[in-house]
Design an enzyme around this catalytic site. Structure first.
Site, PDB file in Angstrom:
ATOM      1  N   ARG A 108     -19.675 -65.836 -55.087  1.00  0.00           N
ATOM      2  CA  ARG A 108     -20.732 -66.814 -54.785  1.00  0.00           C
ATOM      3  C   ARG A 108     -20.198 -68.221 -54.535  1.00  0.00           C
ATOM      4  O   ARG A 108     -20.924 -69.215 -54.680  1.00  0.00           O
ATOM      5  CB  ARG A 108     -21.783 -66.846 -55.896  1.00  0.00           C
ATOM      6  CG  ARG A 108     -22.548 -65.535 -56.056  1.00  0.00           C
ATOM      7  CD  ARG A 108     -23.738 -65.712 -56.985  1.00  0.00           C
ATOM      8  NE  ARG A 108     -24.515 -64.470 -57.060  1.00  0.00           N
ATOM      9  CZ  ARG A 108     -24.337 -63.545 -57.986  1.00  0.00           C
ATOM     10  NH1 ARG A 108     -23.415 -63.714 -58.916  1.00  0.00           N
ATOM     11  NH2 ARG A 108     -25.073 -62.450 -58.001  1.00  0.00           N
ATOM     12  N   ARG A 116     -28.859 -82.636 -35.420  1.00  0.00           N
ATOM     13  CA  ARG A 116     -27.555 -81.970 -35.353  1.00  0.00           C
ATOM     14  C   ARG A 116     -27.467 -81.001 -34.175  1.00  0.00           C
ATOM     15  O   ARG A 116     -26.375 -80.685 -33.705  1.00  0.00           O
ATOM     16  CB  ARG A 116     -27.267 -81.233 -36.665  1.00  0.00           C
ATOM     17  CG  ARG A 116     -25.894 -80.563 -36.682  1.00  0.00           C
ATOM     18  CD  ARG A 116     -25.507 -80.078 -38.053  1.00  0.00           C
ATOM     19  NE  ARG A 116     -24.209 -79.392 -38.016  1.00  0.00           N
ATOM     20  CZ  ARG A 116     -23.509 -79.052 -39.086  1.00  0.00           C
ATOM     21  NH1 ARG A 116     -23.964 -79.327 -40.292  1.00  0.00           N
ATOM     22  NH2 ARG A 116     -22.355 -78.445 -38.962  1.00  0.00           N
ATOM     23  N   HIS A 166     -13.357 -70.308 -26.149  1.00  0.00           N
ATOM     24  CA  HIS A 166     -14.602 -70.996 -26.476  1.00  0.00           C
ATOM     25  C   HIS A 166     -14.732 -72.297 -25.690  1.00  0.00           C
ATOM     26  O   HIS A 166     -15.801 -72.581 -25.102  1.00  0.00           O
ATOM     27  CB  HIS A 166     -14.666 -71.269 -27.979  1.00  0.00           C
ATOM     28  CG  HIS A 166     -15.866 -72.064 -28.396  1.00  0.00           C
ATOM     29  ND1 HIS A 166     -17.148 -71.560 -28.331  1.00  0.00           N
ATOM     30  CD2 HIS A 166     -15.979 -73.337 -28.861  1.00  0.00           C
ATOM     31  CE1 HIS A 166     -18.003 -72.480 -28.753  1.00  0.00           C
ATOM     32  NE2 HIS A 166     -17.317 -73.570 -29.076  1.00  0.00           N
ATOM     33  N   ASN A 200     -24.578 -79.005 -29.970  1.00  0.00           N
ATOM     34  CA  ASN A 200     -24.479 -77.755 -29.223  1.00  0.00           C
ATOM     35  C   ASN A 200     -24.607 -77.964 -27.719  1.00  0.00           C
ATOM     36  O   ASN A 200     -24.843 -77.000 -26.981  1.00  0.00           O
ATOM     37  CB  ASN A 200     -25.547 -76.768 -29.693  1.00  0.00           C
ATOM     38  CG  ASN A 200     -25.236 -76.222 -31.071  1.00  0.00           C
ATOM     39  OD1 ASN A 200     -24.157 -75.713 -31.322  1.00  0.00           O
ATOM     40  ND2 ASN A 200     -26.190 -76.357 -31.978  1.00  0.00           N
ATOM     41  N   HIS A 256     -21.996 -69.902 -25.250  1.00  0.00           N
ATOM     42  CA  HIS A 256     -22.030 -68.784 -26.191  1.00  0.00           C
ATOM     43  C   HIS A 256     -22.494 -67.497 -25.508  1.00  0.00           C
ATOM     44  O   HIS A 256     -21.977 -66.408 -25.787  1.00  0.00           O
ATOM     45  CB  HIS A 256     -22.964 -69.104 -27.357  1.00  0.00           C
ATOM     46  CG  HIS A 256     -22.342 -69.979 -28.407  1.00  0.00           C
ATOM     47  ND1 HIS A 256     -23.070 -70.530 -29.436  1.00  0.00           N
ATOM     48  CD2 HIS A 256     -21.063 -70.379 -28.599  1.00  0.00           C
ATOM     49  CE1 HIS A 256     -22.258 -71.250 -30.215  1.00  0.00           C
ATOM     50  NE2 HIS A 256     -21.045 -71.177 -29.720  1.00  0.00           N
ATOM     51  N   LYS A 272     -20.156 -75.405 -41.200  1.00  0.00           N
ATOM     52  CA  LYS A 272     -20.625 -74.158 -40.592  1.00  0.00           C
ATOM     53  C   LYS A 272     -19.542 -73.098 -40.721  1.00  0.00           C
ATOM     54  O   LYS A 272     -18.392 -73.319 -40.315  1.00  0.00           O
ATOM     55  CB  LYS A 272     -20.960 -74.358 -39.115  1.00  0.00           C
ATOM     56  CG  LYS A 272     -22.305 -74.989 -38.860  1.00  0.00           C
ATOM     57  CD  LYS A 272     -22.616 -74.936 -37.364  1.00  0.00           C
ATOM     58  CE  LYS A 272     -23.977 -75.492 -37.059  1.00  0.00           C
ATOM     59  NZ  LYS A 272     -24.285 -75.401 -35.602  1.00  0.00           N
ATOM     60  N   GLU A 313     -14.760 -79.869 -26.264  1.00  0.00           N
ATOM     61  CA  GLU A 313     -15.562 -80.405 -27.371  1.00  0.00           C
ATOM     62  C   GLU A 313     -15.452 -81.924 -27.444  1.00  0.00           C
ATOM     63  O   GLU A 313     -16.398 -82.614 -27.840  1.00  0.00           O
ATOM     64  CB  GLU A 313     -15.128 -79.774 -28.690  1.00  0.00           C
ATOM     65  CG  GLU A 313     -15.371 -78.268 -28.796  1.00  0.00           C
ATOM     66  CD  GLU A 313     -16.835 -77.897 -28.976  1.00  0.00           C
ATOM     67  OE1 GLU A 313     -17.680 -78.811 -29.075  1.00  0.00           O
ATOM     68  OE2 GLU A 313     -17.129 -76.688 -29.015  1.00  0.00           O
ATOM     69  N   LYS A 336     -19.075 -86.579 -35.575  1.00  0.00           N
ATOM     70  CA  LYS A 336     -19.716 -85.384 -36.113  1.00  0.00           C
ATOM     71  C   LYS A 336     -20.200 -85.618 -37.538  1.00  0.00           C
ATOM     72  O   LYS A 336     -21.288 -85.161 -37.916  1.00  0.00           O
ATOM     73  CB  LYS A 336     -18.757 -84.189 -36.068  1.00  0.00           C
ATOM     74  CG  LYS A 336     -19.445 -82.900 -36.514  1.00  0.00           C
ATOM     75  CD  LYS A 336     -18.716 -81.657 -36.117  1.00  0.00           C
ATOM     76  CE  LYS A 336     -19.533 -80.417 -36.438  1.00  0.00           C
ATOM     77  NZ  LYS A 336     -18.853 -79.166 -36.033  1.00  0.00           N
ATOM     78  N   GLU A 363     -28.908 -78.552 -39.512  1.00  0.00           N
ATOM     79  CA  GLU A 363     -29.347 -78.397 -38.119  1.00  0.00           C
ATOM     80  C   GLU A 363     -30.852 -78.157 -38.014  1.00  0.00           C
ATOM     81  O   GLU A 363     -31.318 -77.264 -37.316  1.00  0.00           O
ATOM     82  CB  GLU A 363     -28.577 -77.264 -37.422  1.00  0.00           C
ATOM     83  CG  GLU A 363     -28.578 -77.378 -35.897  1.00  0.00           C
ATOM     84  CD  GLU A 363     -27.642 -76.393 -35.234  1.00  0.00           C
ATOM     85  OE1 GLU A 363     -28.097 -75.700 -34.321  1.00  0.00           O
ATOM     86  OE2 GLU A 363     -26.459 -76.315 -35.635  1.00  0.00           O
ATOM     87  N   HIS A 375     -23.306 -75.357 -25.268  1.00  0.00           N
ATOM     88  CA  HIS A 375     -23.067 -74.121 -26.010  1.00  0.00           C
ATOM     89  C   HIS A 375     -24.089 -73.021 -25.714  1.00  0.00           C
ATOM     90  O   HIS A 375     -23.814 -71.855 -25.961  1.00  0.00           O
ATOM     91  CB  HIS A 375     -23.053 -74.412 -27.516  1.00  0.00           C
ATOM     92  CG  HIS A 375     -21.833 -75.143 -27.976  1.00  0.00           C
ATOM     93  ND1 HIS A 375     -21.481 -76.379 -27.488  1.00  0.00           N
ATOM     94  CD2 HIS A 375     -20.869 -74.809 -28.881  1.00  0.00           C
ATOM     95  CE1 HIS A 375     -20.360 -76.784 -28.075  1.00  0.00           C
ATOM     96  NE2 HIS A 375     -19.966 -75.852 -28.920  1.00  0.00           N
TER      97      HIS A 375
END
Length: 554
Positions: A309, A432, A456, A436, A443, A331, A373, A418, A428, A439
């Site tokens: 955990r 936020r 990517h 993206n 993606h 993330k 990026e 960021k 997000e 993306h």
């Protein structure tokens, strides 16, 4: 920086590795044998046959003395016998760093024979030194190595080449050169940004910072056992020196290696990491260290978030993309067969240590993708950063002279941008989402084309081209700004046009799985001007028309 001399037996790969090093480091390449042939108009075997070895060694020494006067720091490829004369050994010691490419004579012979076969197939005749000819060339090679090995071993660096590709050898040498030279690099103070999320943590941008990992771990007061997880491309570059460094500082490093590539962001690899941690009886206070690019960071981050955990996580991003983006913000996750990053958690590290020196060992394509990026940050938040990239695009792209201060400044600025966003919107739920930009299409392209065909950053670059066109067609984004974006992407070596076999209908379907879909409608990140974006849904007809045209379909 100094000349780098490659020494070792014939067949150790000096010429091939030398070319790769020159390309990656942006240095001149000098091949002593080639210079002799050019100067005297004869091939090496002919010089040997006509004048004898002693005459050749004199020419060789003369040419080496000329080569070291090269004003720019060069990669200098030498012949196998360069070490025979003491004046040559002295010259190399005074003017640079010797790298011994160590190879077993049997492997050396196999490589020479393979080269001979390739040249025969191309109608060429392989010219082998006389000492390698005769009835037993292996015995000749073994005698040569026995006679010269003590001189080879004087080299400042030794790289084992057995069973490795030339690309792997070049990468390892670059990593060793960084380790050797980081103290003499342009001195830039570490740039620290504290992230005020959760318990808080520091991001550190430091040239050569990887060599001070033990110092940073001690500051965190972690238990001695640390679990380093890396990939097969990174392992040989950094793990041996890291293990020595950490052990000397009182830590007990344990290492697990996953296969390099996007395919490792999978449930299978995640389960394998859990199994390894359980076998080692890893405890809740003991840290996982993610050493690698975005794949390793996301995978190990999710393992840290879920094992027991939650255990301490240290992010050490080694790719440009990871240093400015994926390692920052908490993330973590893995891919699902139906979409990228669909399984994951928000989980913040205890430390992010970004060492830009590690970028020197990256293949050009892997380094280049990271600029996507960085351009993204300029488009969505920072017109000054965008202008800085435009002004220095050629230097940044070819890395010809590692721009230490500039590179650290750019990476730190991206991290700062960021962090400002995630401190405002950690999970997000709002602003936020602008991170993206590019993306949504990117993606989808990665997913539909099969992870690995497009890196990517390459997919995001294409996604930004699509998004800018959509914004322009919607009347939001001026044509001049759209052109500036696409020109900067191209100047940094990124793709701006699509070439491939993916169909537009598949991209459109995949975009419906985007994490920004609300009420079955994609929310697009749309630029208004360089430095400012908005989030809005778009008419399906417009999206279908632009995507279809971009994919080269009617």
């Amino acid at each position: 920086m100094r000349h780098v001399f490659l020494i070792g037996l014939s067949g150790s790969g000096k010429s091939t590795v030398g070319r790769l090093l020159a390309q990656r480091l942006g240095r001149p390449l000098l091949d002593v044998d080639a210079l002799i042939e050019q100067e005297y108009g004869e091939r090496i075997p002919a010089i040997f046959a006509r004048h004898g070895e002693e005459y050749f060694r004199t020419l060789e020494a003369r040419m080496l003395a000329h080569a070291v006067q090269q004003p720019d720091d060069a990669i200098i490829v030498t012949g196998g016998g360069i070490v025979v004369r003491p004046e040559n050994r002295t010259l190399m010691t005074l003017h640079g760093v010797r790298v011994f490419l160590q190879v077993d004579p049997r492997e050396s012979l196999l490589r020479l024979q393979a080269q001979h076969l390739r040249e025969q197939q191309h109608g060429q005749t392989l010219e082998i030194r006389p000492l390698l000819s005769g009835t037993d060339p292996l015995a000749n090679l073994q005698r040569m190595l026995a006679a010269r090995e003590a001189w080879y071993q004087e080299a400042e660096l030794t790289c084992l080449t057995q069973g490795k590709s030339a690309e792997q050898v070049a990468g390892e040498i670059i990593a060793m050169l960084e380790d050797l030279d980081h103290t003499s690099q342009e001195q830039v103070a570490p740039i620290v940004r504290h992230v005020h999320v959760g318990a808080g943590y520091d991001t550190v941008v430091e040239w050569g910072g990887l060599q001070r990992l033990a110092f940073y771990l001690k500051q965190l007061q972690l238990p001695p056992r640390v679990f380093i997880i890396t990939d097969s491309n990174i392992h040989d570059l950094y793990i041996p020196s890291l293990q020595s460094q950490l052990t000397a500082a009182g830590f007990e490093p344990l290492v697990y290696t996953v296969p390099a590539g996007e395919g490792s962001k999978s449930q299978q690899q995640l389960s394998a990491i859990y199994d390894w941690l359980l076998e080692q009886h890893a405890e809740r206070r003991e840290a996982l260290v993610a050493l690698g690019g975005g794949v390793v960071g996301d995978l190990v981050g999710y393992a840290a978030a879920t094992y027991l955990r939650g255990v301490p996580l240290i992010q050490i991003p080694t790719s440009l993309l990871a240093q400015v983006d994926s390692a920052i913000g908490g993330k973590t996750g893995i891919n699902h067969p139906r979409g990228k990053n669909l399984i994951g958690a928000f989980y913040h590290p205890r430390l992010v240590l970004a060492d830009p020196a590690t970028l020197l060992s990256l293949p050009e394509r892997s380094r280049t993708e990271g600029w996507a990026e960085i351009v993204k940050y300029g488009i969505i938040l920072d017109a000054e950063l965008f202008a800085l990239l435009e002004a220095h695009a050629s230097t940044l792209r070819d890395f010809s002279r590692s721009p230490v201060a500039l590179l650290c400044q750019i990476i730190a600025r991206c991290i700062d941008l960021k962090v400002m966003i995630i401190e405002e919107d950690e999970r997000e739920q709002g602003r936020r989402a602008i991170l993206n930009y590019g993306h949504t299409f990117g993606h989808a392209l990665e997913n539909v084309s099969g992870y690995g065909e497009w890196l990517h950053g390459e997919a995001v670059s294409l996604g930004m081209v699509v998004a800018a066109r959509l914004a322009h067609e919607s009347g939001l984004f001026g044509e001049q700004d759209m052109r500036r974006q696409n020109q900067l992407l191209a100047a940094l070596g990124l793709p701006t046009t699509y070439q491939g076999s993916v169909h537009a209908r598949d991209i459109l379907a995949a975009m419906q799985l985007d994490k920004k879909v609300v009420g079955k409608r994609v929310r697009w990140i749309m630029p208004r001007r360089i430095g400012e974006v908005t989030i809005t849904p778009l008419p399906d007809e417009l999206v279908e028309r632009i995507v279809t045209a971009f994919m080269g379909e009617k």
